[in-house]
Design a protein around this motif. Structure first.
Motif, PDB file in Angstrom:
ATOM      1  N   CYS A   1       0.830  -1.208   0.000  1.00  0.00           N
ATOM      2  CA  CYS A   1       0.000   0.000   0.000  1.00  0.00           C
ATOM      3  C   CYS A   1       0.861   1.254   0.000  1.00  0.00           C
ATOM      4  CB  CYS A   1      -0.928   0.010   1.208  1.00  0.00           C
ATOM      5  SG  CYS A   1      -2.396  -1.013   0.981  1.00  0.00           S
TER       6      CYS A   1
ATOM      7  N   ALA B   1       2.495   1.764  -3.357  1.00  0.00           N
ATOM      8  CA  ALA B   1       1.491   2.219  -4.322  1.00  0.00           C
ATOM      9  C   ALA B   1       1.164   3.686  -4.069  1.00  0.00           C
ATOM     10  CB  ALA B   1       0.237   1.358  -4.224  1.00  0.00           C
TER      11      ALA B   1
ATOM     12  N   VAL C   1      -5.210   1.965  -3.577  1.00  0.00           N
ATOM     13  CA  VAL C   1      -5.342   0.508  -3.617  1.00  0.00           C
ATOM     14  C   VAL C   1      -6.738   0.054  -3.224  1.00  0.00           C
ATOM     15  CG1 VAL C   1      -4.533  -1.653  -2.626  1.00  0.00           C
ATOM     16  CG2 VAL C   1      -2.896   0.173  -3.123  1.00  0.00           C
TER      17      VAL C   1
ATOM     18  N   GLN D   1      -5.525  -6.394  -3.401  1.00  0.00           N
ATOM     19  CA  GLN D   1      -4.204  -6.902  -3.742  1.00  0.00           C
ATOM     20  C   GLN D   1      -4.282  -8.384  -4.106  1.00  0.00           C
ATOM     21  OE1 GLN D   1      -1.608  -6.400  -0.411  1.00  0.00           O
ATOM     22  NE2 GLN D   1      -1.958  -4.192  -0.231  1.00  0.00           N
TER      23      GLN D   1
ATOM     24  N   LEU E   1       0.316  -2.095 -10.966  1.00  0.00           N
ATOM     25  CA  LEU E   1      -0.761  -1.238 -10.493  1.00  0.00           C
ATOM     26  C   LEU E   1      -1.784  -1.144 -11.620  1.00  0.00           C
ATOM     27  CD1 LEU E   1       1.401   1.594  -8.859  1.00  0.00           C
ATOM     28  CD2 LEU E   1       0.490  -0.499  -7.815  1.00  0.00           C
TER      29      LEU E   1
ATOM     30  N   VAL F   1      -2.007  -5.248  -8.139  1.00  0.00           N
ATOM     31  CA  VAL F   1      -2.790  -4.393  -7.261  1.00  0.00           C
ATOM     32  C   VAL F   1      -3.875  -3.703  -8.079  1.00  0.00           C
ATOM     33  CG1 VAL F   1      -2.730  -2.392  -5.758  1.00  0.00           C
ATOM     34  CG2 VAL F   1      -0.821  -3.999  -5.753  1.00  0.00           C
TER      35      VAL F   1
END
Lengths: 160, 160
Positions: free
Chosen positions: A127, A130, A137, A140, B106, B144
């Motif tokens: 997290c 990201a 997020v 996951q 991502l 993610v």
DNA sequence: TAGCAATTGTTATTCTATAACATAATTGCA
DNA sequence: TGCAATTATGTTATAGAATAACAATTGCTA
């Protein structure tokens, strides 16, 4: 930690009861079909594909086609009772239902055994990284392919 | 870090040249077909499915069926030139070929944009946690799902 | 109990991927 | 160079995973 470890895993009935309670609290219905699919997944040593679950349902004498299974799976996924392993197209029971989480999966290349790891450290770091990319997020998916302890020692009993 | 960021991404030709060099060093052949598939993937803003790649190949006037694409994809995956995003069944160019790595992705739920993050911290922590479970790591898949910066601001231009 | 919403049944189809075998290109070597 | 062995690609068919669309049923509530 290891759902397959009898020393740690709560009993089958306990987990079903947990699931019942969880669904009641949330005001959603754990119907016969959904409960049965959950049972099937939990009672198997390894994650199962949708069509394997369907075969078991049909063995029960129940009617069914793919949507029957997929709808039940969707429900169970939404409620966080199972996880989907995208790299294998299989579904695994969640060992910590109740707390919504992604979960990290250790998949043995040799015996196919899967263990769910729940490392808050991994989840948090992911997290944070990201966030450093300004990315928000939602969920996951962490799947690690490798070799389980048994297979490293060459003592694994079941393959497939 | 962001392959789509023109400030950081090496040019198209540079990357192709890198891939050529890499294959030569390893004694493997980056054939016309394989190079073309790599080009197609790199030249698209988002990861592509195998059948979308096949459509482009056919647009080239080239013959082909699914195995044509999948074999090229297998090669590129083995060489670490592309990644497979299992949660979407799509293939994305690797932004750091040469160093074998899992990569963390991502994926924007809203616009479908995908960015590859290469966080050694995540990779190392995951290995450490796996090792704590006596699990030997071969490859990691970290995907993610969330919202990219553009979509959080509501300034994303392309959806789909 | 009538009506509405949620669930399940059913048929057909789409999308993803691979098996199996044929043909062509490339490489290594005599 | 010419040939065999290997590697790569073409081709056909099929397996495997997931969903669309609509019908029938169940369960709840007014």
């Amino acid at each position: 930690m290891y759902p397959s470890d009898p020393g740690y895993a709560p009993s089958f009935d306990t987990r079903l009861a947990q699931a019942e309670t969880l669904c009641q609290e949330r005001g959603v219905r754990l119907t016969d079909l959904r409960r049965r699919v959950l049972e099937i997944i939990w009672s198997h040593p390894k994650p199962m594909g949708a069509y394997a679950i369907l075969d078991v349902l049909r063995g029960d004498g129940r009617q069914g086609a793919p949507p029957t299974v997929y709808r039940a799976l969707d429900f169970l996924l939404e409620q966080g009772l199972i996880h989907r392993l995208a790299s294998l197209n299989v579904y695994a029971g969640c060992c910590q239902p109740g707390s919504r989480h992604g979960g990290q999966f250790l998949i043995c290349r040799d015996c196919g055994q899967v263990n769910e790891m729940n490392s808050p450290a991994v989840e948090n770091l992911l997290c944070a990284e990201a966030a450093a990319h300004c990315f928000e997020v939602l969920t996951q998916m962490v799947e690690v392919l490798g070799r389980c302890p048994d297979c490293q020692r060459g003592t694994s009993s079941d393959v497939g």
